[in-house]
Scaffold this active site. Sequence first.
Site, PDB file in Angstrom:
ATOM      1  CG  ASP A  61      24.138  -9.764  -5.502  1.00 26.46           C
ATOM      2  OD1 ASP A  61      23.626  -9.816  -6.641  1.00 26.46           O
ATOM      3  OD2 ASP A  61      23.464  -9.612  -4.459  1.00 26.46           O
ATOM      4  CB  ILE A  62      25.505  -9.738 -11.415  1.00 23.47           C
ATOM      5  CG1 ILE A  62      24.250 -10.612 -11.383  1.00 23.47           C
ATOM      6  CG2 ILE A  62      26.762 -10.569 -11.667  1.00 23.47           C
ATOM      7  CD1 ILE A  62      23.907 -11.230 -12.726  1.00 23.47           C
ATOM      8  CG  ASN A  85      23.702 -19.317 -16.390  1.00 19.42           C
ATOM      9  OD1 ASN A  85      22.848 -19.960 -16.982  1.00 19.42           O
ATOM     10  ND2 ASN A  85      24.115 -19.639 -15.166  1.00 19.42           N
ATOM     11  CE1 TYR A 149      13.156 -17.606 -15.202  1.00 16.60           C
ATOM     12  CE2 TYR A 149      11.698 -18.655 -16.797  1.00 16.60           C
ATOM     13  CZ  TYR A 149      12.955 -18.496 -16.247  1.00 16.60           C
ATOM     14  OH  TYR A 149      14.019 -19.206 -16.757  1.00 16.60           O
ATOM     15  CB  ALA A 151       7.380 -10.239 -17.978  1.00 13.18           C
ATOM     16  CE  LYS A 153      15.324 -16.204 -17.863  1.00 14.97           C
ATOM     17  NZ  LYS A 153      16.800 -16.081 -17.788  1.00 14.97           N
TER      18      LYS A 153
END
Length: 268
Positions: A61-62, A85, A149, A151, A153
């Site tokens: 889990d990053i 990703n 979302y 914001a 990106k």
Amino acid sequence: MTRDSRPTILITGAGSGIGRALAQEAADDGWHVILVGRTRATLDDTAALIGPDAATVLPADITRAEDRARIAAAIGPRLDVLVNNAGALRAGRLTDLPDEAAAAMISTNLLAPILLTRDLIPALRATRGRVVNIGSVFGDIAFPYFTVYSASKFALRGLSDALRRELAGDGISVSYIAPRATRTAAEVEFAALVEPFSMVLDPAEKVAARAWRGIRAGRRTVYPGLAERLFVLVQALSPRLIDRALIKQAHAPAAKAALSTLPEDAKS
């Protein structure tokens, strides 16, 4: 982790969607693919698809510091390409967005890529490698009902530009990939809004093929097509035109009705 002569790429969120399709592209091109994701079973499915000899499965889990440290330890001293990703998406009115949903999007889409990239810079420096951030056209054109979302990106796009300039002295390149809406498991979160906003959804395989060509060519940015590049240009030169179009769509009866049919957890 055992090494061979093949170049190595690490892909987060590799258990499905764009991550899985990109793993297939890399494996077909002769790369060794390190598959990172939270669910072992889906990573195993990706490994089976691309061939066990082409893959290393690394459940993690990053968003967790201890898991990022475990990834860095497993990678060792060399990595050719890091693909950030993994992502989280929740659509709906900002006033309906729970704290945990907003936090998950910022943590997964932005903070985790920042910290994982930081931790893997030494391994990328050793190969004069590349960081690839999978963003979105929503990171250039901010959509209503995708507020957080979009914001996240936008910030990921800014991160990519800043990293490119900062890491150039280390020989590390940075690519930003900005697909439009894509058919993945996350589609369920916004499916009701596809028609009201006249969205066109691409298959993950098409997105991955275009992304891989851009990565291999060393491109700075990869956008899906001429129409999207045109919209991004209009956004930059005349944002009021985009304002008018999206405000009209967002407040049309079809969009208002669609909001009430979003998944229940999106409205909690």
